[in-house]
Design a protein around this motif. Structure first.
Motif, short mmCIF file in Angstrom:
data_model
loop_
_atom_site.label_atom_id
_atom_site.label_comp_id
_atom_site.label_asym_id
_atom_site.label_seq_id
_atom_site.Cartn_x
_atom_site.Cartn_y
_atom_site.Cartn_z
N LEU A 233 14.38 22.10 35.09
CA LEU A 233 12.94 22.34 35.13
C LEU A 233 12.63 23.82 35.33
N LYS A 234 13.41 24.48 36.17
CA LYS A 234 13.23 25.92 36.37
C LYS A 234 13.55 26.68 35.08
N GLN A 235 14.55 26.21 34.38
CA GLN A 235 14.90 26.84 33.12
C GLN A 235 13.77 26.67 32.10
N LEU A 236 13.16 25.49 32.10
CA LEU A 236 12.03 25.24 31.22
C LEU A 236 10.88 26.21 31.52
N THR A 244 2.46 23.30 27.75
CA THR A 244 2.00 22.10 28.47
C THR A 244 3.14 21.51 29.29
N GLU A 245 4.34 21.55 28.73
CA GLU A 245 5.51 21.01 29.44
C GLU A 245 5.78 21.79 30.73
N ALA A 246 5.45 23.08 30.75
CA ALA A 246 5.66 23.88 31.96
C ALA A 246 4.79 23.35 33.10
N GLY A 247 3.55 22.99 32.78
CA GLY A 247 2.68 22.42 33.81
C GLY A 247 3.23 21.12 34.36
N GLN A 248 3.74 20.28 33.49
CA GLN A 248 4.34 19.01 33.94
C GLN A 248 5.61 19.26 34.74
N ALA A 249 6.37 20.28 34.33
CA ALA A 249 7.58 20.62 35.06
C ALA A 249 7.24 21.08 36.48
#
Length: 261
Positions: A233-236, A244-249
């Motif tokens: 998740l940190k890598q993402l 958008t995926e960063a917010g979910q991560a």
């Protein structure tokens, strides 16, 4: 003589008739009590039966409501699959911008997105070979139709066969993504991680990399592998900070930290 007769009558009244009358009275009382008890038992049974019927009706209503909700979720999932497929097809036609390749360092753990030398792009199929392109499209569509119908086992087999036949085809990357989705939908998180990682390794220009990384994080979270989930998740967040995926991560990281993972 008269006294003897009186004694006989008295004995008959006290020793014969009176006990008989008392015995009959007791039997009548017992019968009356039994009728009362039986009547109360029957009433209680009827009340219990009525209560059970009401509970059954309530449960039936809840089951019908859940079935309706499940049907709605399945329909929503089908629509989501169709929407993603339409978007991916449009990207393929328009030659959309490629996603940046993932660099995960020297780690070789399967818990992290893997790296590999870039393979031939998904458009490597000969442009003039219309027959091959059409066959590939039809094979992909058949596999996708199984997935849309939520036939996960059949779709998984079809997509794997598709990738074997068209490893460098224009639909190979999205087929690999759907393999991960099929595993994730069936809660086979270990297999889902392997398939999402295969997308990162073999198709570093796919526009689905950020979502694949997010799903890898979720899969590790479901498997109680908090450290591995946190790492991906940190890598993402580093690779796609504005997605958008960063917010979910970020939300998932907060949940992991809150739970003491």
């Amino acid at each position: 003589m008269r006294k003897r007769t009186q004694w006989v009558i008295f004995a008959m009244l006290t020793g014969g008739v009176v006990p008989t009358l008392q015995a009959e009275s007791v039997e009548e009382r017992l019968e009356r009590l039994e009728r009362v008890v039986n009547s109360r038992s029957l009433t209680e049974m009827l009340q219990q039966l009525d209560t059970l019927q009401q509970e059954i009706q309530l449960l039936r209503g809840q089951v019908e409501e859940q079935q309706h909700t499940l049907s709605g979720l399945k329909e929503r999932q089908r629509e989501l699959y169709l929407d993603i497929d339409r978007r991916m097809s449009r990207i393929e036609r328009e030659g959309g911008a490629s996603a940046p390749a993932i660099n995960t360092g020297s780690s070789t753990s399967t818990s992290q997105p893997l790296t590999a030398s870039p393979v031939a792009p998904s458009s490597a199929a000969p442009a003039n070979d219309q027959t091959t392109i059409q066959q590939e499209r039809e094979a992909y569509q058949q596999a996708f139709d199984m997935l849309r119908e939520l036939r996960y086992a059949q779709a998984t087999e079809a997509f794997r066969n598709f990738i074997k036949q068209y490893p460098d085809g224009r639909y190979a990357h999205i087929a690999q993504y759907w393999l991960g989705e099929a595993g994730y939908a069936q809660r086979d998180f270990r297999q889902a991680i392997n398939d999402y990682n295969a997308l990162l390794v073999n198709h570093p220009n796919s526009p689905k990399l950020a979502e694949a990384m997010l799903k890898i994080g979720y899969s590790h979270y479901e498997l109680k592998e908090a450290d591995k989930a946190r790492a991906v998740l940190k890598q993402l967040l580093e690779q796609y900070p504005d997605s958008t995926e960063a917010g979910q991560a970020n939300n998932l990281l907060k949940r992991i930290n809150k739970n003491g993972g």
